[in-house]
Design a protein around this motif. Structure first.
Motif, PDB file in Angstrom:
ATOM      1  N   GLU A 122      37.057  40.496  51.834  1.00 12.26           N
ATOM      2  CA  GLU A 122      35.917  41.392  52.039  1.00 12.26           C
ATOM      3  C   GLU A 122      36.333  42.853  52.210  1.00 12.26           C
ATOM      4  O   GLU A 122      35.536  43.762  51.986  1.00 12.26           O
ATOM      5  N   HIS A 123      37.573  43.097  52.626  1.00 12.42           N
ATOM      6  CA  HIS A 123      38.023  44.464  52.859  1.00 12.42           C
ATOM      7  C   HIS A 123      38.580  45.134  51.606  1.00 12.42           C
ATOM      8  O   HIS A 123      38.858  46.330  51.613  1.00 12.42           O
ATOM      9  N   ILE A 124      38.734  44.378  50.523  1.00 10.18           N
ATOM     10  CA  ILE A 124      39.250  44.934  49.281  1.00 10.18           C
ATOM     11  C   ILE A 124      38.129  45.691  48.562  1.00 10.18           C
ATOM     12  O   ILE A 124      36.992  45.230  48.501  1.00 10.18           O
ATOM     13  N   THR A 125      38.457  46.850  48.001  1.00  8.96           N
ATOM     14  CA  THR A 125      37.452  47.654  47.317  1.00  8.96           C
ATOM     15  C   THR A 125      37.492  47.414  45.806  1.00  8.96           C
ATOM     16  O   THR A 125      38.489  46.916  45.259  1.00  8.96           O
ATOM     17  N   GLU A 126      36.404  47.779  45.146  1.00  4.63           N
ATOM     18  CA  GLU A 126      36.356  47.652  43.688  1.00  4.63           C
ATOM     19  C   GLU A 126      37.407  48.542  43.033  1.00  4.63           C
ATOM     20  O   GLU A 126      38.005  48.166  42.018  1.00  4.63           O
ATOM     21  N   SER A 127      37.627  49.702  43.603  1.00  2.78           N
ATOM     22  CA  SER A 127      38.640  50.610  43.065  1.00  2.78           C
ATOM     23  C   SER A 127      40.025  49.969  43.104  1.00  2.78           C
ATOM     24  O   SER A 127      40.800  50.078  42.145  1.00  2.78           O
ATOM     25  N   GLN A 128      40.346  49.293  44.205  1.00  2.00           N
ATOM     26  CA  GLN A 128      41.646  48.617  44.317  1.00  2.00           C
ATOM     27  C   GLN A 128      41.757  47.485  43.298  1.00  2.00           C
ATOM     28  O   GLN A 128      42.820  47.270  42.710  1.00  2.00           O
ATOM     29  N   MET A 129      40.653  46.760  43.095  1.00  2.00           N
ATOM     30  CA  MET A 129      40.674  45.651  42.145  1.00  2.00           C
ATOM     31  C   MET A 129      40.853  46.165  40.721  1.00  2.00           C
ATOM     32  O   MET A 129      41.603  45.590  39.912  1.00  2.00           O
ATOM     33  N   LYS A 130      40.175  47.246  40.399  1.00  2.00           N
ATOM     34  CA  LYS A 130      40.316  47.831  39.065  1.00  2.00           C
ATOM     35  C   LYS A 130      41.738  48.325  38.833  1.00  2.00           C
ATOM     36  O   LYS A 130      42.277  48.207  37.730  1.00  2.00           O
ATOM     37  N   GLN A 131      42.343  48.869  39.869  1.00  2.00           N
ATOM     38  CA  GLN A 131      43.719  49.346  39.749  1.00  2.00           C
ATOM     39  C   GLN A 131      44.668  48.183  39.491  1.00  2.00           C
ATOM     40  O   GLN A 131      45.585  48.276  38.661  1.00  2.00           O
ATOM     41  N   LEU A 132      44.457  47.059  40.200  1.00  2.00           N
ATOM     42  CA  LEU A 132      45.297  45.878  39.995  1.00  2.00           C
ATOM     43  C   LEU A 132      45.162  45.328  38.582  1.00  2.00           C
ATOM     44  O   LEU A 132      46.163  45.041  37.914  1.00  2.00           O
ATOM     45  N   THR A 133      43.933  45.177  38.111  1.00  2.00           N
ATOM     46  CA  THR A 133      43.734  44.598  36.781  1.00  2.00           C
ATOM     47  C   THR A 133      44.217  45.546  35.681  1.00  2.00           C
ATOM     48  O   THR A 133      44.680  45.099  34.628  1.00  2.00           O
ATOM     49  N   ALA A 134      44.117  46.854  35.934  1.00  2.00           N
ATOM     50  CA  ALA A 134      44.642  47.815  34.949  1.00  2.00           C
ATOM     51  C   ALA A 134      46.155  47.687  34.828  1.00  2.00           C
ATOM     52  O   ALA A 134      46.714  47.733  33.721  1.00  2.00           O
ATOM     53  N   GLU A 135      46.823  47.515  35.966  1.00  2.00           N
ATOM     54  CA  GLU A 135      48.272  47.306  35.940  1.00  2.00           C
ATOM     55  C   GLU A 135      48.610  46.017  35.200  1.00  2.00           C
ATOM     56  O   GLU A 135      49.542  45.976  34.383  1.00  2.00           O
ATOM     57  N   ALA A 136      47.839  44.960  35.474  1.00  2.00           N
ATOM     58  CA  ALA A 136      48.090  43.681  34.805  1.00  2.00           C
ATOM     59  C   ALA A 136      47.842  43.782  33.299  1.00  2.00           C
ATOM     60  O   ALA A 136      48.594  43.219  32.495  1.00  2.00           O
ATOM     61  N   ALA A 137      46.801  44.518  32.924  1.00  2.00           N
ATOM     62  CA  ALA A 137      46.455  44.635  31.503  1.00  2.00           C
ATOM     63  C   ALA A 137      47.498  45.426  30.720  1.00  2.00           C
ATOM     64  O   ALA A 137      47.559  45.321  29.494  1.00  2.00           O
ATOM     65  N   ARG A 138      48.313  46.204  31.417  1.00  2.00           N
ATOM     66  CA  ARG A 138      49.407  46.899  30.739  1.00  2.00           C
ATOM     67  C   ARG A 138      50.567  45.959  30.426  1.00  2.00           C
ATOM     68  O   ARG A 138      51.412  46.259  29.571  1.00  2.00           O
ATOM     69  N   GLN A 139      50.621  44.816  31.117  1.00  2.00           N
ATOM     70  CA  GLN A 139      51.729  43.879  30.933  1.00  2.00           C
ATOM     71  C   GLN A 139      51.346  42.621  30.144  1.00  2.00           C
ATOM     72  O   GLN A 139      52.223  41.950  29.595  1.00  2.00           O
ATOM     73  N   TYR A 140      50.050  42.292  30.135  1.00  2.00           N
ATOM     74  CA  TYR A 140      49.610  41.039  29.524  1.00  2.00           C
ATOM     75  C   TYR A 140      48.544  41.309  28.468  1.00  2.00           C
ATOM     76  O   TYR A 140      47.776  42.269  28.569  1.00  2.00           O
ATOM     77  N   ASP A 141      48.493  40.429  27.464  1.00  2.00           N
ATOM     78  CA  ASP A 141      47.464  40.551  26.419  1.00  2.00           C
ATOM     79  C   ASP A 141      46.084  40.202  26.973  1.00  2.00           C
ATOM     80  O   ASP A 141      45.093  40.833  26.602  1.00  2.00           O
ATOM     81  N   TYR A 142      46.038  39.178  27.823  1.00  2.00           N
ATOM     82  CA  TYR A 142      44.768  38.755  28.423  1.00  2.00           C
ATOM     83  C   TYR A 142      44.968  38.512  29.914  1.00  2.00           C
ATOM     84  O   TYR A 142      45.941  37.876  30.325  1.00  2.00           O
ATOM     85  N   VAL A 143      44.028  39.024  30.695  1.00  2.00           N
ATOM     86  CA  VAL A 143      43.997  38.790  32.138  1.00  2.00           C
ATOM     87  C   VAL A 143      42.698  38.048  32.429  1.00  2.00           C
ATOM     88  O   VAL A 143      41.603  38.593  32.239  1.00  2.00           O
ATOM     89  N   LEU A 144      42.810  36.791  32.859  1.00  2.00           N
ATOM     90  CA  LEU A 144      41.641  35.960  33.121  1.00  2.00           C
ATOM     91  C   LEU A 144      41.399  35.869  34.625  1.00  2.00           C
ATOM     92  O   LEU A 144      42.290  35.465  35.377  1.00  2.00           O
ATOM     93  N   LEU A 145      40.203  36.259  35.047  1.00  2.00           N
ATOM     94  CA  LEU A 145      39.840  36.207  36.462  1.00  2.00           C
ATOM     95  C   LEU A 145      38.889  35.037  36.680  1.00  2.00           C
ATOM     96  O   LEU A 145      37.803  34.983  36.080  1.00  2.00           O
ATOM     97  N   ASP A 146      39.298  34.098  37.514  1.00  2.00           N
ATOM     98  CA  ASP A 146      38.451  32.962  37.877  1.00  2.00           C
ATOM     99  C   ASP A 146      37.667  33.351  39.119  1.00  2.00           C
ATOM    100  O   ASP A 146      38.185  33.333  40.229  1.00  2.00           O
ATOM    101  N   SER A 147      36.404  33.712  38.935  1.00  2.00           N
ATOM    102  CA  SER A 147      35.611  34.247  40.041  1.00  2.00           C
ATOM    103  C   SER A 147      35.115  33.132  40.951  1.00  2.00           C
ATOM    104  O   SER A 147      35.034  31.973  40.536  1.00  2.00           O
ATOM    105  N   PRO A 148      34.747  33.469  42.189  1.00  2.00           N
ATOM    106  CA  PRO A 148      34.049  32.492  43.014  1.00  2.00           C
ATOM    107  C   PRO A 148      32.649  32.268  42.456  1.00  2.00           C
ATOM    108  O   PRO A 148      32.099  33.137  41.765  1.00  2.00           O
ATOM    109  N   ALA A 149      32.065  31.119  42.739  1.00  2.00           N
ATOM    110  CA  ALA A 149      30.704  30.851  42.291  1.00  2.00           C
ATOM    111  C   ALA A 149      29.719  31.667  43.133  1.00  2.00           C
ATOM    112  O   ALA A 149      30.003  32.043  44.263  1.00  2.00           O
ATOM    113  N   GLY A 150      28.562  31.921  42.553  1.00  2.00           N
ATOM    114  CA  GLY A 150      27.528  32.637  43.292  1.00  2.00           C
ATOM    115  C   GLY A 150      27.792  34.129  43.347  1.00  2.00           C
ATOM    116  O   GLY A 150      28.665  34.659  42.672  1.00  2.00           O
ATOM    117  N   LEU A 151      26.991  34.812  44.153  1.00  2.00           N
ATOM    118  CA  LEU A 151      27.059  36.263  44.268  1.00  2.00           C
ATOM    119  C   LEU A 151      27.672  36.654  45.603  1.00  2.00           C
ATOM    120  O   LEU A 151      27.700  35.866  46.529  1.00  2.00           O
TER     121      LEU A 151
END
Length: 245
Positions: free
Chosen positions: A95-124
């Motif tokens: 709950e303390h993680i921000t969207e900006s931090q998540m975007k930064q993580l996935t951007a770093e991952a996308a520089r290293q991998y062709d596909y980054v798959l996020l398995d989200s929790p169910a619901g909102l």
């Protein structure tokens, strides 16, 4: 730069995590460097679907909070070349993680991998928002029952403001049940308002495969496995017909 794909659903029990693992295995089999990130904090199960039970030591929050690097936290799959896994925390809520931090993580991952798959929790909720905010493509997984389709429709409405390519995968399809209920796949498309990426038929051997820790989750060349192969080909831009049920 790689593509970030979020696999989500409106409710639990649609097979979202299984679909994530199956698509990841097929992407890596096509030579795509693929990273799976389990986003279901405290309720993680993607490691089981990937046959990597308890192999991960660090998780994506450890990376975000600089307790380790992304390379240190990622676990390579021992049986699938080019497939990697990043765990969710077992106890932290995220709950303390921000969207900006998540975007930064996935951007770093996308520089290293062709596909980054996020398995989200169910619901909102907050972590669901974290899972969907960085996505280039969002795959909504639904079943054909009315509850699942209604929830998928709600999720599609919530995602309408996100600049991502939204797609629908109808999972666990049982043609006999559809005929008895006088339902069609077109009904699912109409109710969710999402373009169809693919159909996956019910696979009765799934529980046995996961229980034995086998990988990939669907039996090779089963109808479900063939359906996932076709979905992945569509995901990477190839023109492939829907599987025959």
């Amino acid at each position: 730069m790689g593509t970030v794909v979020t696999i989500t659903s409106g409710k639990g029990g649609t097979g979202k995590t299984t679909v994530t693992a199956a698509l990841a295995s097929r992407l890596s089999a096509l030579g795509k460097q693929t990273l799976c990130i389990d986003m279901d904090c405290s309720m993680r199960n993607l490691d089981l679907a990937l046959g990597l039970s308890d192999r991960a030591v660090m998780n994506f929050i450890d990376v975000i909070e600089n307790r380790c690097t992304l390379d240190d936290a990622v676990v390579p799959h021992p049986k699938a070349q080019g497939l990697y896994f990043l765990s969710a925390p077992a106890f932290a809520s995220g709950e303390h993680i921000t969207e900006s931090q998540m975007k930064q993580l996935t951007a770093e991952a996308a520089r290293q991998y062709d596909y980054v798959l996020l398995d989200s929790p169910a619901g909102l909720g907050h972590v669901w928002n974290l899972s969907t905010c960085p996505a280039d493509v969002i795959v909504v997984v639904a079943n054909t029952d009315p509850y699942s389709l209604r929830d998928a429709s709600r999720v599609a409405a919530e995602l309408s403001a996100i600049k991502a390519d939204l797609r629908l995968v109808v999972n666990r399809v049982q043609p006999k049940i559809l005929r008895k209920l006088r339902l069609t796949i077109d009904d699912a498309i109409d109710q969710t308002g999402l373009p169809l990426l693919g159909l996956i038929p019910e696979d009765t051997s799934l529980i046995l495969e996961i229980g034995k820790g086998r990988f990939p989750v669907f039996s090779l060349y089963s109808k479900a496995d063939t359906a996932c192969r076709n979905i992945v080909k569509r995901l990477i831009g190839q023109s492939v017909p829907l599987c025959r049920l």
